[in-house]
Design a protein around this motif. Structure first.
Motif, PDB file in Angstrom:
ATOM      1  N   GLU A  47      -0.270 -59.156 -51.117  1.00  0.00           N
ATOM      2  CA  GLU A  47      -1.602 -58.581 -50.983  1.00  0.00           C
ATOM      3  C   GLU A  47      -1.464 -57.138 -50.516  1.00  0.00           C
ATOM      4  O   GLU A  47      -0.735 -56.852 -49.554  1.00  0.00           O
ATOM      5  N   GLU A  48      -2.135 -56.235 -51.208  1.00  0.00           N
ATOM      6  CA  GLU A  48      -2.081 -54.805 -50.870  1.00  0.00           C
ATOM      7  C   GLU A  48      -3.204 -54.491 -49.885  1.00  0.00           C
ATOM      8  O   GLU A  48      -4.343 -54.303 -50.275  1.00  0.00           O
ATOM      9  N   THR A  49      -2.841 -54.452 -48.605  1.00  0.00           N
ATOM     10  CA  THR A  49      -3.850 -54.316 -47.562  1.00  0.00           C
ATOM     11  C   THR A  49      -3.891 -52.937 -46.914  1.00  0.00           C
ATOM     12  O   THR A  49      -4.724 -52.692 -46.038  1.00  0.00           O
ATOM     13  N   ALA A  50      -3.020 -52.038 -47.323  1.00  0.00           N
ATOM     14  CA  ALA A  50      -3.003 -50.689 -46.729  1.00  0.00           C
ATOM     15  C   ALA A  50      -4.174 -49.875 -47.266  1.00  0.00           C
ATOM     16  O   ALA A  50      -4.712 -50.163 -48.335  1.00  0.00           O
ATOM     17  N   ASP A  51      -4.543 -48.847 -46.536  1.00  0.00           N
ATOM     18  CA  ASP A  51      -5.662 -48.007 -46.979  1.00  0.00           C
ATOM     19  C   ASP A  51      -5.190 -46.735 -47.662  1.00  0.00           C
ATOM     20  O   ASP A  51      -5.977 -45.829 -47.915  1.00  0.00           O
ATOM     21  N   ASP A  52      -3.881 -46.662 -47.981  1.00  0.00           N
ATOM     22  CA  ASP A  52      -3.378 -45.511 -48.723  1.00  0.00           C
ATOM     23  C   ASP A  52      -2.260 -45.954 -49.665  1.00  0.00           C
ATOM     24  O   ASP A  52      -1.748 -47.067 -49.572  1.00  0.00           O
ATOM     25  N   PHE A  53      -1.927 -45.080 -50.599  1.00  0.00           N
ATOM     26  CA  PHE A  53      -0.935 -45.414 -51.624  1.00  0.00           C
ATOM     27  C   PHE A  53       0.441 -45.674 -51.033  1.00  0.00           C
ATOM     28  O   PHE A  53       1.131 -46.612 -51.438  1.00  0.00           O
ATOM     29  N   LEU A  54       0.883 -44.841 -50.092  1.00  0.00           N
ATOM     30  CA  LEU A  54       2.221 -45.024 -49.514  1.00  0.00           C
ATOM     31  C   LEU A  54       2.333 -46.369 -48.802  1.00  0.00           C
ATOM     32  O   LEU A  54       3.352 -47.048 -48.913  1.00  0.00           O
ATOM     33  N   GLY A  55       1.291 -46.756 -48.082  1.00  0.00           N
ATOM     34  CA  GLY A  55       1.307 -48.040 -47.377  1.00  0.00           C
ATOM     35  C   GLY A  55       1.423 -49.206 -48.330  1.00  0.00           C
ATOM     36  O   GLY A  55       2.187 -50.151 -48.100  1.00  0.00           O
ATOM     37  N   ASN A  56       0.667 -49.160 -49.440  1.00  0.00           N
ATOM     38  CA  ASN A  56       0.727 -50.247 -50.411  1.00  0.00           C
ATOM     39  C   ASN A  56       2.071 -50.290 -51.137  1.00  0.00           C
ATOM     40  O   ASN A  56       2.604 -51.366 -51.402  1.00  0.00           O
ATOM     41  N   ALA A  57       2.635 -49.126 -51.449  1.00  0.00           N
ATOM     42  CA  ALA A  57       3.964 -49.096 -52.073  1.00  0.00           C
ATOM     43  C   ALA A  57       4.997 -49.714 -51.131  1.00  0.00           C
ATOM     44  O   ALA A  57       5.873 -50.478 -51.565  1.00  0.00           O
ATOM     45  N   ARG A  58       4.887 -49.403 -49.849  1.00  0.00           N
ATOM     46  CA  ARG A  58       5.822 -49.957 -48.860  1.00  0.00           C
ATOM     47  C   ARG A  58       5.678 -51.480 -48.772  1.00  0.00           C
ATOM     48  O   ARG A  58       6.679 -52.203 -48.696  1.00  0.00           O
ATOM     49  N   ILE A  59       4.450 -51.991 -48.785  1.00  0.00           N
ATOM     50  CA  ILE A  59       4.223 -53.439 -48.731  1.00  0.00           C
ATOM     51  C   ILE A  59       4.920 -54.116 -49.913  1.00  0.00           C
ATOM     52  O   ILE A  59       5.627 -55.119 -49.757  1.00  0.00           O
ATOM     53  N   LYS A  60       4.732 -53.576 -51.121  1.00  0.00           N
ATOM     54  CA  LYS A  60       5.309 -54.192 -52.319  1.00  0.00           C
ATOM     55  C   LYS A  60       6.833 -54.107 -52.338  1.00  0.00           C
ATOM     56  O   LYS A  60       7.508 -55.080 -52.690  1.00  0.00           O
ATOM     57  N   ALA A  61       7.376 -52.952 -51.968  1.00  0.00           N
ATOM     58  CA  ALA A  61       8.835 -52.781 -51.998  1.00  0.00           C
ATOM     59  C   ALA A  61       9.520 -53.660 -50.962  1.00  0.00           C
ATOM     60  O   ALA A  61      10.546 -54.279 -51.255  1.00  0.00           O
ATOM     61  N   THR A  62       8.979 -53.728 -49.754  1.00  0.00           N
ATOM     62  CA  THR A  62       9.633 -54.542 -48.718  1.00  0.00           C
ATOM     63  C   THR A  62       9.518 -56.031 -49.034  1.00  0.00           C
ATOM     64  O   THR A  62      10.461 -56.785 -48.789  1.00  0.00           O
ATOM     65  N   ALA A  63       8.397 -56.462 -49.625  1.00  0.00           N
ATOM     66  CA  ALA A  63       8.275 -57.876 -50.015  1.00  0.00           C
ATOM     67  C   ALA A  63       9.315 -58.222 -51.082  1.00  0.00           C
ATOM     68  O   ALA A  63       9.965 -59.271 -51.016  1.00  0.00           O
ATOM     69  N   ALA A  64       9.505 -57.343 -52.057  1.00  0.00           N
ATOM     70  CA  ALA A  64      10.454 -57.612 -53.140  1.00  0.00           C
ATOM     71  C   ALA A  64      11.897 -57.584 -52.656  1.00  0.00           C
ATOM     72  O   ALA A  64      12.707 -58.428 -53.052  1.00  0.00           O
ATOM     73  N   THR A  65      12.236 -56.625 -51.798  1.00  0.00           N
ATOM     74  CA  THR A  65      13.625 -56.547 -51.342  1.00  0.00           C
ATOM     75  C   THR A  65      13.993 -57.739 -50.465  1.00  0.00           C
ATOM     76  O   THR A  65      15.097 -58.269 -50.544  1.00  0.00           O
ATOM     77  N   ARG A  66      13.031 -58.199 -49.663  1.00  0.00           N
ATOM     78  CA  ARG A  66      13.290 -59.382 -48.829  1.00  0.00           C
ATOM     79  C   ARG A  66      13.466 -60.623 -49.694  1.00  0.00           C
ATOM     80  O   ARG A  66      14.340 -61.452 -49.431  1.00  0.00           O
ATOM     81  N   ALA A  67      12.621 -60.777 -50.705  1.00  0.00           N
ATOM     82  CA  ALA A  67      12.666 -61.973 -51.552  1.00  0.00           C
ATOM     83  C   ALA A  67      13.895 -62.001 -52.453  1.00  0.00           C
ATOM     84  O   ALA A  67      14.468 -63.063 -52.697  1.00  0.00           O
ATOM     85  N   ALA A  68      14.313 -60.832 -52.951  1.00  0.00           N
ATOM     86  CA  ALA A  68      15.408 -60.778 -53.927  1.00  0.00           C
ATOM     87  C   ALA A  68      16.767 -60.471 -53.299  1.00  0.00           C
ATOM     88  O   ALA A  68      17.803 -60.715 -53.922  1.00  0.00           O
ATOM     89  N   GLY A  69      16.775 -59.899 -52.098  1.00  0.00           N
ATOM     90  CA  GLY A  69      18.044 -59.505 -51.483  1.00  0.00           C
ATOM     91  C   GLY A  69      18.692 -58.322 -52.167  1.00  0.00           C
ATOM     92  O   GLY A  69      19.907 -58.119 -52.072  1.00  0.00           O
ATOM     93  N   LEU A  70      17.916 -57.551 -52.906  1.00  0.00           N
ATOM     94  CA  LEU A  70      18.380 -56.364 -53.624  1.00  0.00           C
ATOM     95  C   LEU A  70      17.506 -55.178 -53.241  1.00  0.00           C
ATOM     96  O   LEU A  70      16.368 -55.363 -52.817  1.00  0.00           O
TER      97      LEU A  70
END
Length: 198
Positions: A47-70
């Motif tokens: 879920e993209e809950t940040a109020d700016d683009f950088l925050g939402n990009a960070r949410i998506k990237a950290t979720a993916a790196t944690r899930a994939a280990g890459l």
């Protein structure tokens, strides 16, 4: 100094948007990076809950790196209009509804603009490169232009057919992909990413 990715590194592109995935993969191609999308890996969309683009990009990237280990790269981008106070902005995808219908989203933009003569518009792209250990690097690109109606062109995706960059005559829906890659908001953010991390 940001951590660097070597040629041949595997990188998760944290998106389920095929248009965005294609554009990012094309921008990464010269750097020899092995890309796999979050969609291909079956990763959920956070879920993209940040109020700016950088925050939402960070949410998506950290979720993916944690899930994939890459390492994972996420983009959050949007279309903004001066006459609408910057809207749709971070809500750009939501204006397209659950079916991601950007014809509907562009019609909503036009309806909300009404009779205004202020057609100033811009695209913003935020990139976040995240690593499994929690390190992140972020980059922001923006391109100014004007909104046009009716939309023109079958290339690009999202709001591209209704945006003409300053100095141009064609919409992002009309121009060749290579021309867009050379000057778009995403290309500007990518130039910073490449300089720092490749």
């Amino acid at each position: 100094m940001a951590r660097r990715l070597a040629r041949g590194s595997r990188l998760v592109i944290a998106t389920h948007n095929n248009g965005k995935l294609r554009e990012i993969a094309e921008l990464l191609a010269p750097h020899g990076i092995d890309c796999v999308s979050a969609g291909e890996l079956g990763l959920p969309e956070p879920e993209e809950t940040a109020d700016d683009f950088l925050g939402n990009a960070r949410i998506k990237a950290t979720a993916a790196t944690r899930a994939a280990g890459l390492p994972a790269l996420a983009d959050d981008s949007g279309f903004s209009l001066a006459a609408l106070g910057g809207a749709p902005g971070v809500l750009s995808a939501r204006w397209a509804g659950p079916g991601k219908d950007f014809t509907l989203a562009m019609q909503r933009v036009q309806t909300e603009l009404g009779d205004t003569t202020d057609r100033r518009a811009w695209f913003t792209a935020a990139l976040c490169l995240a690593w499994p250990d929690g390190e992140t690097a972020t980059f922001l690109g923006r391109v100014e232009g004007a909104a046009v109606w009716p939309p023109r062109g079958e290339r690009g995706f999202g709001y591209d057919p209704m945006f003409v960059p300053i100095g141009g005559h064609q919409t992002y829906g009309e121009i060749e992909p290579a021309a867009k890659h050379a000057s778009s908001h995403r290309a500007r953010a990518f130039a910073q990413l490449v300089k720092a991390c490749f």
